[in-house]
Design a protein around this motif. Sequence first.
Motif, PDB file in Angstrom:
ATOM      1  N   LEU A 116       0.805  -1.309  -0.172  1.00 25.28           N
ATOM      2  CA  LEU A 116      -0.004   0.209  -0.014  1.00 25.28           C
ATOM      3  C   LEU A 116       0.818   1.185  -0.095  1.00 25.28           C
ATOM      4  CD1 LEU A 116      -2.758  -1.037   2.587  1.00 25.28           C
ATOM      5  CD2 LEU A 116      -2.949  -0.611   0.139  1.00 25.28           C
ATOM      6  N   MET A 117       1.911   1.237   0.807  1.00 24.16           N
ATOM      7  CA  MET A 117       2.747   2.362   0.884  1.00 24.16           C
ATOM      8  C   MET A 117       3.555   2.719  -0.203  1.00 24.16           C
ATOM      9  SD  MET A 117       1.581   3.621   3.608  1.00 24.16           S
ATOM     10  CE  MET A 117       2.401   5.129   3.149  1.00 24.16           C
ATOM     11  N   LEU A 118       3.940   1.409  -0.975  1.00 25.13           N
ATOM     12  CA  LEU A 118       4.734   1.801  -2.233  1.00 25.13           C
ATOM     13  C   LEU A 118       3.902   2.040  -3.309  1.00 25.13           C
ATOM     14  CD1 LEU A 118       6.801  -1.658  -2.271  1.00 25.13           C
ATOM     15  CD2 LEU A 118       7.671   0.577  -1.859  1.00 25.13           C
ATOM     16  N   ASP A 119       2.566   1.845  -3.336  1.00 25.45           N
ATOM     17  CA  ASP A 119       1.698   2.448  -4.382  1.00 25.45           C
ATOM     18  C   ASP A 119       1.388   4.044  -4.002  1.00 25.45           C
ATOM     19  OD1 ASP A 119      -0.425   1.693  -6.309  1.00 25.45           O
ATOM     20  OD2 ASP A 119      -1.835   2.509  -4.874  1.00 25.45           O
ATOM     21  N   HIS A 120       1.533   4.323  -2.744  1.00 26.60           N
ATOM     22  CA  HIS A 120       1.384   5.857  -2.625  1.00 26.60           C
ATOM     23  C   HIS A 120       2.771   6.588  -2.998  1.00 26.60           C
ATOM     24  CE1 HIS A 120      -2.290   6.124  -0.292  1.00 26.60           C
ATOM     25  NE2 HIS A 120      -1.854   5.287   0.526  1.00 26.60           N
ATOM     26  N   VAL A 121       3.951   5.717  -3.129  1.00 25.45           N
ATOM     27  CA  VAL A 121       5.181   6.283  -3.442  1.00 25.45           C
ATOM     28  C   VAL A 121       4.903   6.471  -5.053  1.00 25.45           C
ATOM     29  CG1 VAL A 121       7.469   5.767  -3.968  1.00 25.45           C
ATOM     30  CG2 VAL A 121       6.457   5.365  -1.684  1.00 25.45           C
ATOM     31  N   ASN A 122       4.529   5.642  -5.539  1.00 23.51           N
ATOM     32  CA  ASN A 122       4.265   5.639  -7.089  1.00 23.51           C
ATOM     33  C   ASN A 122       3.196   6.863  -7.404  1.00 23.51           C
ATOM     34  OD1 ASN A 122       5.979   3.628  -8.719  1.00 23.51           O
ATOM     35  ND2 ASN A 122       5.276   2.336  -7.156  1.00 23.51           N
ATOM     36  N   LYS A 123       2.112   7.092  -6.686  1.00 20.18           N
ATOM     37  CA  LYS A 123       1.405   8.109  -6.957  1.00 20.18           C
ATOM     38  C   LYS A 123       1.742   9.558  -6.436  1.00 20.18           C
ATOM     39  CE  LYS A 123      -2.700   4.943  -6.775  1.00 20.18           C
ATOM     40  NZ  LYS A 123      -3.819   4.420  -5.699  1.00 20.18           N
ATOM     41  N   GLY A 124       3.045   9.638  -5.896  1.00 21.11           N
ATOM     42  CA  GLY A 124       3.518  10.913  -5.606  1.00 21.11           C
ATOM     43  C   GLY A 124       3.534  11.440  -4.269  1.00 21.11           C
ATOM     44  N   LYS A 148       8.464  -0.992  -9.780  1.00 20.07           N
ATOM     45  CA  LYS A 148       7.646  -0.917 -10.869  1.00 20.07           C
ATOM     46  C   LYS A 148       6.555  -2.024 -10.933  1.00 20.07           C
ATOM     47  CE  LYS A 148      11.557   1.430 -13.568  1.00 20.07           C
ATOM     48  NZ  LYS A 148      12.199   0.992 -14.853  1.00 20.07           N
ATOM     49  N   ALA A 149       6.688  -2.781 -10.376  1.00 22.23           N
ATOM     50  CA  ALA A 149       5.834  -4.143 -10.318  1.00 22.23           C
ATOM     51  C   ALA A 149       4.348  -3.797 -10.162  1.00 22.23           C
ATOM     52  CB  ALA A 149       6.414  -5.332  -9.378  1.00 22.23           C
ATOM     53  N   ARG A 150       3.427  -4.144 -10.915  1.00 27.20           N
ATOM     54  CA  ARG A 150       2.177  -4.204 -10.715  1.00 27.20           C
ATOM     55  C   ARG A 150       1.494  -5.291 -10.361  1.00 27.20           C
ATOM     56  NH1 ARG A 150       0.071   0.985 -12.686  1.00 27.20           N
ATOM     57  NH2 ARG A 150       1.593   2.024 -14.152  1.00 27.20           N
ATOM     58  N   GLU A 173      -8.166  -7.020  -0.525  1.00 22.44           N
ATOM     59  CA  GLU A 173      -8.235  -7.865  -1.609  1.00 22.44           C
ATOM     60  C   GLU A 173      -8.680  -7.311  -2.779  1.00 22.44           C
ATOM     61  OE1 GLU A 173     -10.025 -11.825  -0.604  1.00 22.44           O
ATOM     62  OE2 GLU A 173      -9.749 -11.230   1.534  1.00 22.44           O
ATOM     63  N   ASN A 174      -8.104  -7.685  -3.915  1.00 23.21           N
ATOM     64  CA  ASN A 174      -8.403  -7.424  -5.184  1.00 23.21           C
ATOM     65  C   ASN A 174      -8.081  -5.856  -5.533  1.00 23.21           C
ATOM     66  OD1 ASN A 174      -9.763 -10.013  -6.099  1.00 23.21           O
ATOM     67  ND2 ASN A 174     -11.348  -9.220  -4.912  1.00 23.21           N
ATOM     68  N   TRP A 175      -7.426  -5.202  -4.558  1.00 26.45           N
ATOM     69  CA  TRP A 175      -6.642  -4.002  -4.990  1.00 26.45           C
ATOM     70  C   TRP A 175      -5.581  -3.940  -5.990  1.00 26.45           C
ATOM     71  CZ3 TRP A 175      -6.791   0.988  -1.570  1.00 26.45           C
ATOM     72  CH2 TRP A 175      -8.043   1.138  -1.254  1.00 26.45           C
ATOM     73  N   GLN A 176      -5.389  -3.195  -6.799  1.00 31.75           N
ATOM     74  CA  GLN A 176      -4.429  -3.123  -7.597  1.00 31.75           C
ATOM     75  C   GLN A 176      -3.234  -2.112  -7.096  1.00 31.75           C
ATOM     76  OE1 GLN A 176      -4.244  -4.867 -10.889  1.00 31.75           O
ATOM     77  NE2 GLN A 176      -1.927  -4.416 -11.307  1.00 31.75           N
ATOM     78  N   VAL A 177      -1.915  -2.535  -7.140  1.00 28.31           N
ATOM     79  CA  VAL A 177      -1.028  -1.624  -6.573  1.00 28.31           C
ATOM     80  C   VAL A 177       0.193  -1.606  -7.487  1.00 28.31           C
ATOM     81  CG1 VAL A 177      -1.707  -1.873  -4.064  1.00 28.31           C
ATOM     82  CG2 VAL A 177      -0.111  -3.438  -5.035  1.00 28.31           C
ATOM     83  N   GLN A 178       1.134  -0.725  -7.443  1.00 23.03           N
ATOM     84  CA  GLN A 178       2.480  -0.600  -8.081  1.00 23.03           C
ATOM     85  C   GLN A 178       3.279  -0.506  -6.855  1.00 23.03           C
ATOM     86  OE1 GLN A 178       2.688   2.104 -11.100  1.00 23.03           O
ATOM     87  NE2 GLN A 178       4.994   1.905 -11.429  1.00 23.03           N
ATOM     88  N   GLY A 179       4.335  -1.514  -7.174  1.00 20.77           N
ATOM     89  CA  GLY A 179       5.305  -1.545  -6.097  1.00 20.77           C
ATOM     90  C   GLY A 179       5.318  -2.776  -5.260  1.00 20.77           C
ATOM     91  N   TRP A 180       6.250  -3.649  -5.238  1.00 17.73           N
ATOM     92  CA  TRP A 180       5.930  -4.921  -4.475  1.00 17.73           C
ATOM     93  C   TRP A 180       7.197  -5.317  -3.820  1.00 17.73           C
ATOM     94  CZ3 TRP A 180       1.133  -6.931  -4.077  1.00 17.73           C
ATOM     95  CH2 TRP A 180       0.965  -8.153  -3.469  1.00 17.73           C
TER      96      TRP A 180
END
Length: 450
Positions: free
Chosen positions: A340-348, A389-391, A409-416
Amino acid sequence: MYDLIIKKARCLLPHPQNENQVIEEELDLGIKEGKIEKIGGLYKAEAKEVFSAGGLYVLPGLIDTQVHFREPGLEYKEDISHGSLSAVKGGITAFFEMPNTVPPTAQPADLEEKIKRAEKKSWCDFAFYLGAVQENKNILSDIENSPACPGVKLFLGNSTGNMALEDEESLHSVFSNRKRITAIHSEDESLLRERKALAYTEPAHAKNHPLWRSAEVCFISTKRVVTLAQKHQAPIHILHVSAKQEIEFLSQHKNIASVEVTPQHLTLSAPNCYEEYGSFVQMNPPIRDKAHQEALWKAVQSGVVDMIGSDHAPHTKEEKLKTYPASPSGMPGVQTLLPLMLDHVNKGRLDLKLLVQLLAHRPAQRFQLKNQGQIKEGFKAHFTIIDLKARRRIESNWLASKCAWSPFENWQVQGWPVFTFLYGQKIVAEDEVLGLPSGQKIEFNDVSSF
């Protein structure tokens, strides 16, 4: 001869002149006997094993400072084995576990029992809070330096379990002669009792939760406990801060209080989250509206927030499906914290260097962990290797918690998190769990060094 060399690692490590800053360098890491022996260009060095990071980010092993693994007494919800497995699959290499088990972790013997269990089955490093209760409130200064103990947990308002201390005399006893940190669940119990009827506002629904457990309930409690801490010069740590006025107040009292927030409060907001997920996102203190969430993000970005903890607090699906307010508060989160936090990183919304501070450097510094929480020679060879970069989709078959569900569950995130290393050993490789549980007690510097 090294046991392991990690090649071409994009390392995030403390600045050599200022450990409050993070720098990025592509380096090789030489590991021997579970520790980082050498950082630099190891072009001619030999090793039993060589791992090429291939330019992936290598973070210091990340620390979750707030989990509830429910053992002993509530193992039908979660246990140390499943909880710690969730941690390493999510890139977490160490956890602080809370005392509201059955029985509560209130005496050295309770702590010793948890340590004994964790030594056999924890997948990552561990520490356990002592709980402040009526029976031990006068001896906390004598037992706060117990092994594998980050400090004392104080409930000012009841949550799972009945451990709240609220009378003035008891609170003064808790803070008297204390040097190690007291971590605090800050909700005012008397106000919670007064407002309880609001939980039953028709129609019965979890959206009433922030109405009952209002921002004022937290703000009044936090003002009170900061005043007490200042009087006794006792360092405190306010957990899962959720309210705008509370975080603004804490920004003015950083000399005595450190601050923790959760991914849930940064990611979800009312009323939408309750309409979509109902009691599955019910937690204490509650997820609030966008104005509160924006205040938390401002505090993260300005440095007021010291760390992020998951508040992993699982219950069974059957329990969570009970009609509110009979539904219990809490949700799993240790495994989804980093994605979740990596997704926030990718969203700026968050810089990766700041995330490393929030999940490694600052927890280690504030709680005085020995040789842990940084990529530094002589430190434990714990690493969280991520692909920014991983989605990926957060899928149920990836989750390891015994409760077997997540609101994400079923959330799409970027960063793993793609690899987790513990003591130089690969524990998780691209979602595959390797080896056996190998977690050890977290060691802390003596409080005299604060």
